[in-house]
Design a protein around this motif. Structure first.
Motif, mmCIF file in Angstrom:
data_model
loop_
_atom_site.group_PDB
_atom_site.id
_atom_site.type_symbol
_atom_site.label_atom_id
_atom_site.label_comp_id
_atom_site.label_asym_id
_atom_site.label_seq_id
_atom_site.Cartn_x
_atom_site.Cartn_y
_atom_site.Cartn_z
ATOM 1 N N GLY A 10 0.825 -1.201 0.000
ATOM 2 C CA GLY A 10 0.000 0.000 0.000
ATOM 3 C C GLY A 10 0.858 1.249 0.000
ATOM 4 N N PRO A 11 0.236 2.421 0.116
ATOM 5 C CA PRO A 11 0.973 3.680 0.044
ATOM 6 C C PRO A 11 1.977 3.885 1.179
ATOM 7 N N HIS A 12 1.786 3.168 2.301
ATOM 8 C CA HIS A 12 2.699 3.319 3.436
ATOM 9 C C HIS A 12 3.495 2.041 3.691
ATOM 10 N N GLY A 13 3.528 1.141 2.689
ATOM 11 C CA GLY A 13 4.266 -0.097 2.829
ATOM 12 C C GLY A 13 3.470 -1.225 3.445
ATOM 13 N N ASP A 14 2.258 -0.931 3.924
ATOM 14 C CA ASP A 14 1.407 -1.977 4.478
ATOM 15 C C ASP A 14 0.743 -2.750 3.344
ATOM 16 N N LEU A 15 0.260 -3.953 3.632
ATOM 17 C CA LEU A 15 -0.390 -4.753 2.609
ATOM 18 C C LEU A 15 -1.817 -4.280 2.365
ATOM 19 N N GLN A 16 -2.217 -4.276 1.095
ATOM 20 C CA GLN A 16 -3.601 -3.982 0.750
ATOM 21 C C GLN A 16 -4.053 -4.990 -0.298
ATOM 22 N N PRO A 17 -5.346 -5.344 -0.289
ATOM 23 C CA PRO A 17 -5.829 -6.364 -1.228
ATOM 24 C C PRO A 17 -5.867 -5.843 -2.659
ATOM 25 N N CYS A 18 -5.520 -6.722 -3.612
ATOM 26 C CA CYS A 18 -5.657 -6.387 -5.030
ATOM 27 C C CYS A 18 -6.523 -7.417 -5.749
ATOM 28 N N PHE A 20 -9.116 -11.316 -4.727
ATOM 29 C CA PHE A 20 -9.449 -12.363 -3.769
ATOM 30 C C PHE A 20 -10.347 -13.401 -4.424
ATOM 31 N N LYS A 21 -10.337 -14.588 -3.827
ATOM 32 C CA LYS A 21 -11.153 -15.688 -4.327
ATOM 33 C C LYS A 21 -12.321 -15.882 -3.368
ATOM 34 N N LEU A 22 -13.527 -15.837 -3.919
ATOM 35 C CA LEU A 22 -14.748 -16.016 -3.141
ATOM 36 C C LEU A 22 -15.502 -17.187 -3.758
ATOM 37 N N GLY A 23 -15.476 -18.340 -3.089
ATOM 38 C CA GLY A 23 -16.022 -19.557 -3.689
ATOM 39 C C GLY A 23 -15.195 -19.912 -4.903
ATOM 40 N N GLU A 24 -15.844 -20.067 -6.049
ATOM 41 C CA GLU A 24 -15.141 -20.353 -7.303
ATOM 42 C C GLU A 24 -14.781 -19.083 -8.068
ATOM 43 N N ALA A 25 -15.278 -17.941 -7.629
ATOM 44 C CA ALA A 25 -15.056 -16.684 -8.351
ATOM 45 C C ALA A 25 -13.743 -16.031 -7.937
ATOM 46 N N GLN A 26 -12.934 -15.651 -8.924
ATOM 47 C CA GLN A 26 -11.717 -14.876 -8.691
ATOM 48 C C GLN A 26 -12.057 -13.423 -8.987
ATOM 49 N N LEU A 27 -11.992 -12.562 -7.981
ATOM 50 C CA LEU A 27 -12.378 -11.159 -8.122
ATOM 51 C C LEU A 27 -11.156 -10.255 -8.048
ATOM 52 N N THR A 28 -11.197 -9.182 -8.809
ATOM 53 C CA THR A 28 -10.154 -8.160 -8.809
ATOM 54 C C THR A 28 -10.678 -6.945 -8.058
ATOM 55 N N VAL A 29 -9.821 -6.337 -7.260
ATOM 56 C CA VAL A 29 -10.193 -5.102 -6.561
ATOM 57 C C VAL A 29 -10.098 -3.955 -7.555
ATOM 58 N N LEU A 30 -11.232 -3.295 -7.815
ATOM 59 C CA LEU A 30 -11.248 -2.147 -8.714
ATOM 60 C C LEU A 30 -10.874 -0.866 -7.989
ATOM 61 N N GLN A 31 -11.333 -0.762 -6.731
ATOM 62 C CA GLN A 31 -11.111 0.477 -5.978
ATOM 63 C C GLN A 31 -11.191 0.186 -4.486
ATOM 64 N N ILE A 32 -10.258 0.729 -3.727
ATOM 65 C CA ILE A 32 -10.380 0.726 -2.272
ATOM 66 C C ILE A 32 -11.112 2.007 -1.908
ATOM 67 N N VAL A 33 -12.332 1.852 -1.434
ATOM 68 C CA VAL A 33 -13.207 2.978 -1.136
ATOM 69 C C VAL A 33 -12.819 3.636 0.180
ATOM 70 N N ASP A 34 -12.458 2.806 1.167
ATOM 71 C CA ASP A 34 -12.085 3.320 2.484
ATOM 72 C C ASP A 34 -11.243 2.262 3.175
ATOM 73 N N ARG A 35 -10.531 2.663 4.197
ATOM 74 C CA ARG A 35 -9.743 1.725 4.998
ATOM 75 C C ARG A 35 -9.695 2.215 6.431
ATOM 76 N N TRP A 36 -9.646 1.264 7.341
ATOM 77 C CA TRP A 36 -9.515 1.550 8.759
ATOM 78 C C TRP A 36 -8.341 0.734 9.257
#
Length: 78
Positions: A10-18, A20-36
């Motif tokens: 991520g922008p500060h060296g921390d890990l962020q998702p790009c 993920f696999k949900l069941g049989e579906a492989q999904l791509t992260v289009l946008q990180i809307v918010d983070r805590w």
């Protein structure tokens, strides 16, 4: 629900998702809307390639990812 998550630095060296696999579906992260960012857990609100919104929790110890919220795209907005 535990997930298999692909990450990138991520922008500060921390890990962020790009992706993920949900069941049989492989999904791509289009946008990180918010983070805590917390001491033991980080949360990411994101829009995935299926246009749905997800909140993923990254537990730092042990290093696991969980789905905490799913919101599908309302009909007609996809």
């Amino acid at each position: 629900m535990l997930l298999l998550v692909e990450t990138m630095p991520g922008p500060h060296g921390d890990l962020q998702p790009c992706g993920f696999k949900l069941g049989e579906a492989q999904l791509t992260v289009l946008q990180i809307v918010d983070r805590w960012i917390g001491q033991d857990q980080n949360y990411f609100k994101l829009q995935a390639s299926d246009n749905a919104l997800y909140i993923l929790r990254h537990n730092l110890v042990p290093d696991t990812w969980e789905l905490t919220l799913f919101q599908s795209t309302p009909a007609g907005l996809a």
